[in-house]
Design a protein around this motif. Sequence first.
Motif, PDB file in Angstrom:
ATOM      1  N   LEU A   1       0.832  -1.197   0.000  1.00 46.68           N
ATOM      2  CA  LEU A   1       0.000   0.000   0.000  1.00 46.68           C
ATOM      3  C   LEU A   1       0.880   1.265   0.000  1.00 46.68           C
ATOM      4  O   LEU A   1       0.601   2.220  -0.706  1.00 46.68           O
ATOM      5  N   PHE A   2       1.952   1.224   0.806  1.00 45.17           N
ATOM      6  CA  PHE A   2       2.860   2.374   0.938  1.00 45.17           C
ATOM      7  C   PHE A   2       4.294   1.834   0.924  1.00 45.17           C
ATOM      8  O   PHE A   2       4.646   1.053   1.817  1.00 45.17           O
ATOM      9  N   ARG A   3       5.116   2.248  -0.036  1.00 48.07           N
ATOM     10  CA  ARG A   3       6.470   1.690  -0.094  1.00 48.07           C
ATOM     11  C   ARG A   3       7.235   1.990   1.199  1.00 48.07           C
ATOM     12  O   ARG A   3       7.725   1.105   1.868  1.00 48.07           O
ATOM     13  N   LYS A   4       7.265   3.290   1.547  1.00 50.33           N
ATOM     14  CA  LYS A   4       7.990   3.644   2.779  1.00 50.33           C
ATOM     15  C   LYS A   4       7.035   4.307   3.783  1.00 50.33           C
ATOM     16  O   LYS A   4       6.224   5.154   3.401  1.00 50.33           O
ATOM     17  N   THR A   5       7.147   3.912   5.040  1.00 49.35           N
ATOM     18  CA  THR A   5       6.301   4.476   6.096  1.00 49.35           C
ATOM     19  C   THR A   5       7.177   5.121   7.167  1.00 49.35           C
ATOM     20  O   THR A   5       8.195   4.532   7.567  1.00 49.35           O
ATOM     21  N   ALA A   6       6.779   6.304   7.615  1.00 51.72           N
ATOM     22  CA  ALA A   6       7.481   6.965   8.729  1.00 51.72           C
ATOM     23  C   ALA A   6       6.595   6.917   9.972  1.00 51.72           C
ATOM     24  O   ALA A   6       5.439   7.344   9.927  1.00 51.72           O
ATOM     25  N   ILE A   7       7.142   6.362  11.058  1.00 53.85           N
ATOM     26  CA  ILE A   7       6.418   6.328  12.326  1.00 53.85           C
ATOM     27  C   ILE A   7       7.036   7.388  13.235  1.00 53.85           C
ATOM     28  O   ILE A   7       8.189   7.254  13.657  1.00 53.85           O
ATOM     29  N   LEU A   8       6.269   8.419  13.520  1.00 55.74           N
ATOM     30  CA  LEU A   8       6.774   9.503  14.375  1.00 55.74           C
ATOM     31  C   LEU A   8       6.254   9.271  15.794  1.00 55.74           C
ATOM     32  O   LEU A   8       5.101   9.537  16.097  1.00 55.74           O
ATOM     33  N   GLY A   9       7.094   8.687  16.630  1.00 66.10           N
ATOM     34  CA  GLY A   9       6.693   8.281  17.981  1.00 66.10           C
ATOM     35  C   GLY A   9       6.556   6.767  18.002  1.00 66.10           C
ATOM     36  O   GLY A   9       5.504   6.237  17.688  1.00 66.10           O
ATOM     37  N   VAL A  10       7.652   6.077  18.373  1.00 63.06           N
ATOM     38  CA  VAL A  10       7.651   4.611  18.277  1.00 63.06           C
ATOM     39  C   VAL A  10       7.391   4.018  19.657  1.00 63.06           C
ATOM     40  O   VAL A  10       8.282   3.507  20.326  1.00 63.06           O
ATOM     41  N   GLY A  11       6.136   4.125  20.112  1.00 65.66           N
ATOM     42  CA  GLY A  11       5.734   3.539  21.386  1.00 65.66           C
ATOM     43  C   GLY A  11       4.831   2.347  21.129  1.00 65.66           C
ATOM     44  O   GLY A  11       4.974   1.652  20.121  1.00 65.66           O
ATOM     45  N   LEU A  12       3.896   2.116  22.038  1.00 65.31           N
ATOM     46  CA  LEU A  12       3.010   0.957  21.893  1.00 65.31           C
ATOM     47  C   LEU A  12       2.228   0.995  20.581  1.00 65.31           C
ATOM     48  O   LEU A  12       2.259   0.044  19.800  1.00 65.31           O
TER      49      LEU A  12
END
Lengths: 289, 289
Positions: free
Chosen positions: A2-13
């Motif tokens: 669906l999305f080649r690259k994903t950015a997670i801003l805040g890597v918590g639960l």
Amino acid sequence: MLFRKTAILGVGLLGGSLALALRKKGLTEEISGFGRSAENLEKAKARGIIDSCHPNDPAGAAAGADLVVLATPVGAFTQIAKAIKNSLKEGSVQTDLGSLKGRLVYDLQEIWPRYVGCHPIAGGERAGIGAASERIFEGSRCIITKTGKSDAEAADMLAGLWSAAGCRVEFMDPFVHDEVYALVSHLPHLVAYALVNTVGDANGDLIEFAGNGFKDSTRIAMSSPELWRDVCQLNRDNLLRFIGSFKKNLERIEAFIGNRQPGELEREFDSARRLRSRLENENENESNR
Amino acid sequence: MLFRKTAILGVGLLGGSLALALRKKGLTEEISGFGRSAENLEKAKARGIIDSCHPNDPAGAAAGADLVVLATPVGAFTQIAKAIKNSLKEGSVQTDLGSLKGRLVYDLQEIWPRYVGCHPIAGGERAGIGAASERIFEGSRCIITKTGKSDAEAADMLAGLWSAAGCRVEFMDPFVHDEVYALVSHLPHLVAYALVNTVGDANGDLIEFAGNGFKDSTRIAMSSPELWRDVCQLNRDNLLRFIGSFKKNLERIEAFIGNRQPGELEREFDSARRLRSRLENENENESNR
């Protein structure tokens, strides 16, 4: 994919769990992570949750990402959104996992070109990357808050993402969302905090006599004080209204006890029992599917 | 073999579970059951929980029993105790499983010759013989309420029984018991009932949007309205006092939200989080044993 690259801003639960779900379901190829703590990001990378660490550099994490996910405490959302708006990839989709929507959704869609808000009803009182698991979304609800200005294609892509992660997707107006969740989530948190502090006022050591009823009913009092402080500020008016309504209900019970009205008490308890039982039947229906 | 014959007066979740525990641990040989519903007693007999059914005949169930256990709703205790006092076997031990002690313990020890009260902290919101299992006692606390007039040997026999069933036994004054449990059990039930009714006041259908936090915090609102009506009457003064203390705590949170005092809110939430977390550490210690 669906999305080649994903950015997670805040890597918590929540952010970490979404990263795991995206990977396991083959919805993304590469995941970058931003956070305040380099140590936490390295831990996430070591667990295979993210591929690259961008401590204190949200723009670096967002660069080249087809999906940008805000998963920090809600109080930091607009500041981060502004900080990275010029680093967003053309045509990319932006979202957040915050438990507050309302005004915030309108603010974020002014800052970001293709933002649609999400609220997965998952996670509970646990916190931190250590508890992250793609399974927290299975069978959960995910609210997608569409507005008149939302990009329809972006909303559909996000709906597809959450369905693939195992959620039941529901679209809702951002302000209706905040009213509903003030009632069924934010108020219960405040009540749980107050309940535990009532024990503290009497004698904190007595908490060791508590059974499973107390443990269940106050489990959410272990939730992040920082997160709930922010929720209280952002959902102030709904919360004040429902605290008032809750107090009326409790004071009715108080009066029935004080005035020795057992029949009225039993009716009061029975109406609550019947309404609450609807959630159990729902669960049974789910497991029968 | 601690008691050759045991009479269970009220064969529901707790009474049925104790019967199963007594049998599995070889603590009794024969179990008679009394209850209002012949059908329920027959079901318990079919499941091997009791050996003989005495619908509407508590004296018949108690005849020849070495241990008599009151496990009906607390409101019926003294009436049943009086009804069977002339049918008790010489030297037999009497107890109850009620969640209220205080005055009731003194009343019952006036009626019965060798009574000591017990309160196993187990069962929660479930009810009925269908949920009965000897495992509900494992790792639970059981409070034995000793008074200056309690038969020491009977108290020791009961302590042995509950230990064998898997409980951690604790002795407590009956009035202290009611104060402690008003705080850590009865108040949380009233709060859960009020919380669910607050949703009902707004719009009962919104309950379907609730997540695990709400489910956990209101699970005890499915408890028996009849039982909790009785508890409210019998523990009236303690409950009114702690409802007042709870309201003060909630109103402090309300004021911090209303006056926009995020720092104070966070401190309030954090003190609750720290106190509630003590129960989790306790659980960890248990599983490490």
